[in-house]
Design an enzyme around this catalytic site. Structure first.
Site, short mmCIF file in Angstrom:
data_model
loop_
_atom_site.label_atom_id
_atom_site.label_comp_id
_atom_site.label_asym_id
_atom_site.label_seq_id
_atom_site.Cartn_x
_atom_site.Cartn_y
_atom_site.Cartn_z
N ASP A 122 0.81 -1.22 0.00
CA ASP A 122 0.00 0.00 0.00
C ASP A 122 0.84 1.27 0.00
O ASP A 122 0.32 2.37 0.12
CB ASP A 122 -0.96 0.00 1.19
CG ASP A 122 -0.21 0.03 2.52
OD1 ASP A 122 1.04 -0.09 2.51
OD2 ASP A 122 -0.87 0.17 3.57
N GLU A 151 3.30 2.01 2.25
CA GLU A 151 3.91 2.33 3.54
C GLU A 151 5.39 1.96 3.54
O GLU A 151 5.80 0.98 2.94
CB GLU A 151 3.21 1.54 4.66
CG GLU A 151 1.77 1.93 4.89
CD GLU A 151 1.13 1.10 5.97
OE1 GLU A 151 1.87 0.38 6.71
OE2 GLU A 151 -0.12 1.13 6.09
N HIS A 201 19.69 26.57 2.01
CA HIS A 201 19.22 27.66 1.14
C HIS A 201 19.49 29.02 1.77
O HIS A 201 19.90 29.96 1.09
CB HIS A 201 17.74 27.47 0.84
CG HIS A 201 17.21 28.43 -0.17
ND1 HIS A 201 17.74 28.54 -1.44
CD2 HIS A 201 16.20 29.33 -0.11
CE1 HIS A 201 17.08 29.47 -2.11
NE2 HIS A 201 16.15 29.96 -1.32
N ASP A 239 20.96 36.17 -7.72
CA ASP A 239 20.03 37.11 -7.07
C ASP A 239 20.77 37.79 -5.93
O ASP A 239 21.92 37.47 -5.60
CB ASP A 239 18.77 36.39 -6.56
CG ASP A 239 19.11 35.16 -5.71
OD1 ASP A 239 20.11 35.21 -4.96
OD2 ASP A 239 18.39 34.16 -5.82
N LYS A 273 16.59 39.66 -11.18
CA LYS A 273 15.50 38.81 -11.65
C LYS A 273 14.23 39.08 -10.84
O LYS A 273 14.28 39.60 -9.72
CB LYS A 273 15.87 37.33 -11.55
CG LYS A 273 15.94 36.79 -10.13
CD LYS A 273 16.28 35.30 -10.13
CE LYS A 273 16.26 34.73 -8.72
NZ LYS A 273 16.63 33.32 -8.68
N ASP A 296 25.34 29.15 -7.39
CA ASP A 296 24.09 29.07 -6.65
C ASP A 296 24.14 27.87 -5.73
O ASP A 296 25.03 27.01 -5.86
CB ASP A 296 22.91 28.96 -7.62
CG ASP A 296 21.62 29.52 -7.03
OD1 ASP A 296 21.61 29.84 -5.83
OD2 ASP A 296 20.64 29.67 -7.79
N ALA A 301 16.59 25.07 -13.72
CA ALA A 301 17.66 25.69 -14.53
C ALA A 301 17.16 26.87 -15.35
O ALA A 301 17.87 27.37 -16.22
CB ALA A 301 18.33 24.67 -15.45
N THR A 318 16.63 30.03 -14.27
CA THR A 318 17.45 31.20 -13.95
C THR A 318 18.83 31.09 -14.59
O THR A 318 19.34 32.06 -15.16
CB THR A 318 17.60 31.34 -12.42
OG1 THR A 318 16.32 31.56 -11.83
CG2 THR A 318 18.50 32.51 -12.06
#
Length: 315
Positions: free
Chosen positions: A41, A43, A134, A173, A196, A222, A228, A230
Site C-alpha cells: 500500500d 507504507e 538555502h 540574485d 530577476k 548558486d 535551470a 534562472t
C-alpha cells in the site's frame, strides 16, 4: 579498523546509497546492514539487521526527490534506531529538501522548513549535518546541534586548478551575493549580480546584470539548480553582455523537468556540481562535472565521533 571507530556505524536510506558507501569506504568501515522497503500500500518499512545498542549511528539520507518519500524514510529510520537503543543518532542530510520554504512570503502560508526540522528532532535525531542550506538561518530551526558544511572549498579548488584569469563570480540574485563573494575571495575575481523577478514558484524572469562582465570568464554560483530557468536566462544575458565564457556551479543539482535540456542548449561551457544528491543517468549531460563531498562528510563524521573539532572543516 582503528579502536576508536569500533562503535561507529554508518547506515543508508534509499535516497543516496552510493554516497553512504563512499563515506564508509573512506572511514574504512563496513556499511551498516539495514533495509528500507515499501509495503504493497506504499507504507515505508525499515529493518535493522545488526545490533546498534550503544553505537554511534550516522544515517546518510539527503531528503532529495521524491522529497516526501525520502523524508518519511528518514523519520522512520530515526525511530527504529532510537528504539534499538543507539547511543547517539546523527542525521547526515547533505541536502535539506524543504529548505526553500523557510518563511511566510504571504498570509496563511506554513513555514515548512521549521515543521520538518521539528519532526526530525522529535523522531530521535541527536545531531544534524547539512551542506549549503538555502539560507543559513535555517540552522536556528533545529533545537539540536547542527553542523552546517559548505562545498565552497571543493568548488574553489576545482576552479583554482583551472588557473582561469579575468574571472567574475555571478550571483543569480541578491540573496546569493555572500556566496559569490566568498568564492571570489577564494579563487580571485570580481562579482556581479543578476537582476530577476520571481513570477511564481520555479518561474523567474532575468532582466539585467549588475556589474562588469565584458571580456571576462563568468561563473554563476548558486546553492541549487532546480529547473535551470534562472541559469539558462542568466547565461544568455552574460553572453549578450560580452562575457568571454560562462560556467555554472552549485552544490545541489536537482535538475527537475527540462533542466538538463536547458543547460545543454544554453551558452554554458561547464556545469560543476557535487554529489550531495544523486544525478540520474539521463540528466547527466556532458557539460556536467560532479565533485564528491564524500571526503568532507567522512572527515566530519570522524571528527564528531572522536569528539574532535568540526570547525576546521568549515574553511
Amino acid at each position: 579498523m582503528p579502536d576508536k571507530l569500533t562503535s561507529l556505524r554508518v547506515f543508508s536510506g534509499n535516497a543516496h546509497p552510493e554516497l553512504a558507501a563512499e563515506i564508509s569506504l573512506l572511514l574504512d568501515i563496513e556499511l551498516g546492514k539495514s533495509r528500507v522497503s515499501q509495503l504493497a500500500d506504499g507504507e515505508t518499512r525499515v529493518e535493522i539487521d545488526e545490533s546498534v545498542r550503544g553505537k554511534d549511528v550516522f544515517i546518510v539520507q539527503p531528503t532529495s526527490p521524491p522529497v516526501n518519500e525520502t523524508t518519511m524514510e528518514l523519520v522512520i529510520m530515526l525511530d527504529a534506531f532510537r528504539r534499538a537503543s543507539a547511543r547517539r543518532i546523527t542525521v547526515v542530510m547533505p541536502y535539506y529538501g524543504y529548505a526553500r520554504q523557510d518563511l511566510k512570503a504571504k498570509g496563511r502560508e506554513p513555514i515548512t522548513a521549521k515543521v520538518v526540522a521539528n519532526i526530525i528532532a522529535t523522531s530521535g535525531a541527536d545531531r544534524i549535518i547539512c551542506m549549503d542550506l538555502h539560507v543559513p538561518q535555517i540552522q536556528g530551526f533545529f533545537d539540536i546541534p547542527m553542523d552546517h558544511l559548505t562545498a565552497l572549498p571543493i568548488l574553489s579548488k576545482y576552479f583554482r586548478d583551472l588557473e582561469t584569469e579575468d574571472t567574475v563570480l555571478v550571483s543569480p540574485d541578491l540573496g546569493g551575493v555572500t556566496r559569490a563573494r566568498e568564492l571570489a575571495e577564494r579563487i580571485g575575481g570580481s562579482i556581479a549580480i543578476l537582476e530577476k523577478k520571481r513570477l511564481a514558484p520555479n518561474r523567474v524572469l532575468v532582466s539585467n546584470v549588475i556589474g562588469d562582465v565584458k571580456g571576462k570568464n563568468a561563473i554563476i554560483i548558486d546553492d541549487i539548480i532546480d529547473t535551470a530557468s534562472t541559469v539558462e536566462q542568466g547565461a544568455c544575458f552574460l553572453a549578450e553582455a560580452g562575457a568571454k565564457s560562462v560556467s555554472v556551479c552549485c552544490t545541489h543539482a536537482l535538475l527537475t523537468g527540462r533542466a538538463a535540456e536547458r543547460l545543454q542548449a544554453a551558452p554554458i561551457r561547464q556545469v560543476i556540481v557535487t554529489n550531495t544528491i544523486p544525478i540520474v543517468p539521463n540528466k547527466k549531460i556532458e557539460k556536467i562535472i560532479v565533485l564528491s563531498v564524500g571526503p568532507l562528510l567522512a572527515d566530519t563524521i570522524k571528527a564528531i565521533h572522536c569528539e574532535g573539532s568540526v570547525s576546521r572543516l568549515f574553511c
